[in-house]
Design an enzyme around this catalytic site. Structure first.
Site, mmCIF file in Angstrom:
data_model
loop_
_atom_site.group_PDB
_atom_site.id
_atom_site.type_symbol
_atom_site.label_atom_id
_atom_site.label_comp_id
_atom_site.label_asym_id
_atom_site.label_seq_id
_atom_site.Cartn_x
_atom_site.Cartn_y
_atom_site.Cartn_z
ATOM 1 N N GLY A 186 0.794 -1.226 0.000
ATOM 2 C CA GLY A 186 0.000 0.000 0.000
ATOM 3 C C GLY A 186 0.820 1.265 0.000
ATOM 4 O O GLY A 186 1.783 1.389 0.730
ATOM 5 N N SER A 187 0.443 2.226 -0.817
ATOM 6 C CA SER A 187 1.153 3.498 -0.848
ATOM 7 C C SER A 187 0.474 4.442 -1.818
ATOM 8 O O SER A 187 -0.736 4.464 -1.925
ATOM 9 C CB SER A 187 2.619 3.294 -1.220
ATOM 10 O OG SER A 187 3.343 4.459 -0.922
ATOM 11 N N ARG A 188 1.294 5.202 -2.573
ATOM 12 C CA ARG A 188 0.756 6.247 -3.429
ATOM 13 C C ARG A 188 1.679 6.466 -4.621
ATOM 14 O O ARG A 188 2.894 6.304 -4.535
ATOM 15 C CB ARG A 188 0.650 7.526 -2.598
ATOM 16 C CG ARG A 188 0.306 8.780 -3.352
ATOM 17 C CD ARG A 188 0.074 9.892 -2.351
ATOM 18 N NE ARG A 188 0.323 11.204 -2.911
ATOM 19 C CZ ARG A 188 0.079 12.336 -2.292
ATOM 20 N NH1 ARG A 188 -0.433 12.321 -1.081
ATOM 21 N NH2 ARG A 188 0.334 13.493 -2.856
#
Length: 218
Positions: A186-188
């Site tokens: 998970g991240s961006r």
């Protein structure tokens, strides 16, 4: 569906640890089957989640040199003009995609062209939606130019994501939708476009890497 090569070690380690844990429980606590089977059920769910995290679903990828294609799966959380300070050092249109742990985590090239920059930066692990995560978190910046436009793509680590993988090096010729890298857990991903670029997505829209049109190049 296939499993990404970045998941081989993690999936193997998870399997070994869970197998040893459950084997020990069934061996040492045979008189407590409720405990043993509860832990087994939780372990199975966790193992299937880890496999799902590294999945590569079969998709028909969107190919068009006039389009900027989503480099990641997730939810659009930012569409705004801002000053990009690392490479362009001027005003750009930023589009940011938040990737939850449930999303596919392969990152793809949004356009074809030459890699002008591929730079890793160590940093913090602020939550991915924090405004300063783009400049203060661990991140990897890539710039791809196609002779007409240059697009910057930044992989950003978050509170859970502690490993960014990037396969690109400056000078490489890359094709749209080829794998750019991978972010674990998970991240961006931020995309920086020329000001005035026509954006085809909206805030809170869910996008798919390799398929959703983010913008149309002039």
């Amino acid at each position: 569906m296939t499993i990404h090569r970045e998941g081989t070690a993690t999936i193997t380690l998870t399997f070994v640890v869970l197998a040893l844990l459950n084997g020990a429980l069934f061996y040492w606590f045979p008189a407590n089957p409720a405990l043993c089977w509860t832990v087994f059920g939780i372990s199975l769910i966790l193992f299937l989640f880890i496999i799902s995290f590294f999945r590569i679903p079969g998709r028909v990828l969107n190919q068009d040199e006039q389009l900027v294609i989503a480099p990641a799966d997730g939810r659009v959380v930012v569409i705004e003009e801002t000053v990009e300070t690392e490479y362009f050092k001027d005003k750009r249109l930023q589009v940011s995609i938040f990737m939850s742990p449930a999303n596919v985590h392969v990152n793809r090239n949004p356009i074809s062209g030459e890699v002008k920059l591929s730079q890793y930066h160590a940093g913090k692990y602020l939550v991915a939606w924090h405004p300063k995560s783009s400049t203060e978190n661990e991140r990897h910046t890539v710039v791809i130019g196609n002779g007409r436009q240059e697009i910057l793509v930044r992989q950003i680590a978050g509170a859970l994501a502690r490993r960014i993988v990037n396969y690109l090096k400056a000078g490489m010729q890359v094709k749209q939708n080829e794998e750019m890298g991978f972010i674990k857990f998970g991240s961006r991903v931020d995309i920086y476009l020329p000001v005035g670029t026509k954006v085809d997505v909206a805030l809170e829209q869910h996008v798919k890497g390799g398929q959703t049109v983010i913008a149309r190049l002039g």
